[in-house]
Scaffold this active site. Structure first.
Site, PDB file in Angstrom:
ATOM      1  N   THR A  31       0.839  -1.197   0.000  1.00 10.86           N
ATOM      2  CA  THR A  31       0.000   0.000   0.000  1.00 10.86           C
ATOM      3  C   THR A  31       0.876   1.249   0.000  1.00 10.86           C
ATOM      4  O   THR A  31       1.796   1.360   0.798  1.00 10.86           O
ATOM      5  CB  THR A  31      -0.930  -0.002   1.225  1.00 10.86           C
ATOM      6  OG1 THR A  31      -1.862  -1.070   1.075  1.00 10.86           O
ATOM      7  CG2 THR A  31      -1.681   1.312   1.367  1.00 10.86           C
ATOM      8  N   ASN A 179      -3.809 -10.495   6.533  1.00  7.96           N
ATOM      9  CA  ASN A 179      -3.632  -9.231   7.258  1.00  7.96           C
ATOM     10  C   ASN A 179      -4.864  -8.697   7.979  1.00  7.96           C
ATOM     11  O   ASN A 179      -4.977  -7.508   8.235  1.00  7.96           O
ATOM     12  CB  ASN A 179      -3.087  -8.152   6.317  1.00  7.96           C
ATOM     13  CG  ASN A 179      -1.713  -8.507   5.771  1.00  7.96           C
ATOM     14  OD1 ASN A 179      -1.532  -8.562   4.557  1.00  7.96           O
ATOM     15  ND2 ASN A 179      -0.748  -8.782   6.636  1.00  7.96           N
ATOM     16  N   TYR A 181      -8.004  -8.453   7.033  1.00 11.44           N
ATOM     17  CA  TYR A 181      -9.051  -7.799   6.249  1.00 11.44           C
ATOM     18  C   TYR A 181     -10.234  -8.750   6.051  1.00 11.44           C
ATOM     19  O   TYR A 181     -10.296  -9.816   6.660  1.00 11.44           O
ATOM     20  CB  TYR A 181      -8.453  -7.255   4.951  1.00 11.44           C
ATOM     21  CG  TYR A 181      -7.389  -6.221   5.235  1.00 11.44           C
ATOM     22  CD1 TYR A 181      -7.705  -5.040   5.911  1.00 11.44           C
ATOM     23  CD2 TYR A 181      -6.057  -6.439   4.897  1.00 11.44           C
ATOM     24  CE1 TYR A 181      -6.736  -4.109   6.232  1.00 11.44           C
ATOM     25  CE2 TYR A 181      -5.068  -5.504   5.205  1.00 11.44           C
ATOM     26  CZ  TYR A 181      -5.420  -4.340   5.880  1.00 11.44           C
ATOM     27  OH  TYR A 181      -4.460  -3.419   6.199  1.00 11.44           O
ATOM     28  N   ASN A 236      -4.163  -6.477  12.703  1.00 11.46           N
ATOM     29  CA  ASN A 236      -5.545  -6.007  12.795  1.00 11.46           C
ATOM     30  C   ASN A 236      -6.384  -6.903  13.721  1.00 11.46           C
ATOM     31  O   ASN A 236      -7.575  -7.094  13.506  1.00 11.46           O
ATOM     32  CB  ASN A 236      -6.192  -5.908  11.411  1.00 11.46           C
ATOM     33  CG  ASN A 236      -5.662  -4.720  10.630  1.00 11.46           C
ATOM     34  OD1 ASN A 236      -5.459  -3.648  11.182  1.00 11.46           O
ATOM     35  ND2 ASN A 236      -5.437  -4.911   9.337  1.00 11.46           N
TER      36      ASN A 236
END
Length: 371
Positions: A31, A179, A181, A236
């Site tokens: 990103t 990750n 998500y 996360n």
């Protein structure tokens, strides 16, 4: 190993389905927050083409599949015609260098805030449980749990995004199941607390991910589909009680779709990809061996690799390809530097996530350039 690259395992060719790769060094998805208003920009053509080599595999930064998929500033999308047209010259620039280019398809799920969601709605997730407020300095918004009948349209978003990627000229897509998500939120029992057909047992928690894979492979062909997973990561706040079982189940299940590759983040990665536990020995990569042995096609490993560790992993047959993030970000000619065993540029993490189209993006020098 000779300085000209002779007998460097990372510099040996690999046949990945129909793609004849000239080396085993992959640009990991990174990103960069430089796609203003979710539209890929012309400066991305220079960024990616700088890192392209004939027969080298590049994976795009995480790219949103819909207007609900957003959670970070200025990340690219691929759900509109405008996005497709914006990607085309970027893909062309990579292909002009002979590179193989895959788009990573992404939905952040609960890793978002009201401000990134259409009409300020709550982010979607398999659960009502949100991220800890203030985690990473962000006041995450409480998510809304998807009902069973709301899940198929999300699967369709991935299918449509895959079709758009092929229309933009990409060679294939990587489904982002890592990750913390959306897909990983379904996969991991530390997040997914559903009691319907999408939660509970390992098989049910993997249902959404495999429905996405099925939809995407049916749309564009399994020979153009890869998937990234991080069963051991806690990024996360996505943890699982048995990550080895999760990874092995998915590796075997993905064989049923005959997808092109499986891309796994190393157990040594603690939290995000910036945090690596260097206490592990040099054979850490082989902790992925059960998944590597189970999966039938190309296997990519990522997480904390340097030249020596990458060479060892390939030589030991622990992985076919090695994905590099920060080192490739800072060294656009990383394969050449690894061939020559040349010094590397140091990365500047202060410029990883800015809006500047040049600084920390396309201004890292090539070998032989004046700093």
């Amino acid at each position: 190993m000779a300085a000209d690259g002779t007998n460097v395992p990372l510099l040996t060719p690999h046949k990945m389905g129909e793609f004849a790769l000239s080396h085993r060094i992959v640009l990991a998805p990174l990103t960069r927050d430089r796609s203003y208003n979710n539209v890929p920009q012309p400066h991305a053509a220079l960024y990616y083409s700088q890192r392209a080599t004939k027969g080298g595999l590049l994976i795009t930064e995480a790219t949103g599949v819909s207007n609900t998929a957003q959670g970070y500033p200025d990340t690219p999308g691929i759900w509109t015609k405008e996005h497709v047209e914006a990607w085309k010259p970027i893909v062309d620039a990579v292909h002009e260098k002979g590179g193989v280019f895959f788009a990573q398809l992404w939905h952040v799920g609960r890793v978002s805030t009201y401000g990134y969601q259409p009409d300020g709605q709550p982010p979607i997730s398999p659960t009502h449980k949100g991220l800890t407020p203030g985690l990473y300095g962000v006041e995450w918004s409480p998510p809304r749990q998807l009902t069973t009948d709301q899940i198929p349209p999300i699967v369709n978003d991935f299918r449509r995004a895959a079709r758009n990627a092929i229309e933009a000229g990409f060679d294939g897509v990587e489904i982002h199941g890592a990750n913390g998500y959306l897909i990983e939120q379904f996969l991991k029992d530390g997040v997914n607390d559903r009691t319907d057909e999408y939660g509970g047992s390992l098989e049910k928690r993997c249902r959404f991910a495999l429905q996405v894979v099925e939809a995407v492979t049916n749309e564009i062909g399994s020979h153009r589909v890869g998937m990234r997973l991080s069963p051991h990561s806690d990024f996360n706040e996505a943890v699982d009680s048995d990550p080895d079982a999760l990874g092995l189940y998915m590796a075997n299940a993905l064989n049923n779709f005959n997808i092109l590759y499986l891309h796994i983040i190393e157990p040594r990665v603690v939290g995000g990809s910036d945090h690596v536990d260097d206490q592990e020995d040099e054979h850490m990569s082989c902790k992925l061996l059960p998944m590597r042995k189970a999966f039938k096609n190309t296997f990519i490993a990522a997480g904390g690799y340097d030249r020596a560790k990458g060479n060892r992993a390939v030589a030991a047959n622990c992985a076919d390809l090695i994905a590099y993030g920060r080192l490739f970000l800072a060294n656009p000619d990383l394969p050449t530097r690894y061939k020559l065993d040349a010094p590397l540029n140091k990365y500047d993490r202060n410029t990883f996530y800015t809006s500047d189209p040049v600084v920390g993006y396309t201004d890292y020098p090539f070998l032989g350039d004046q700093p």
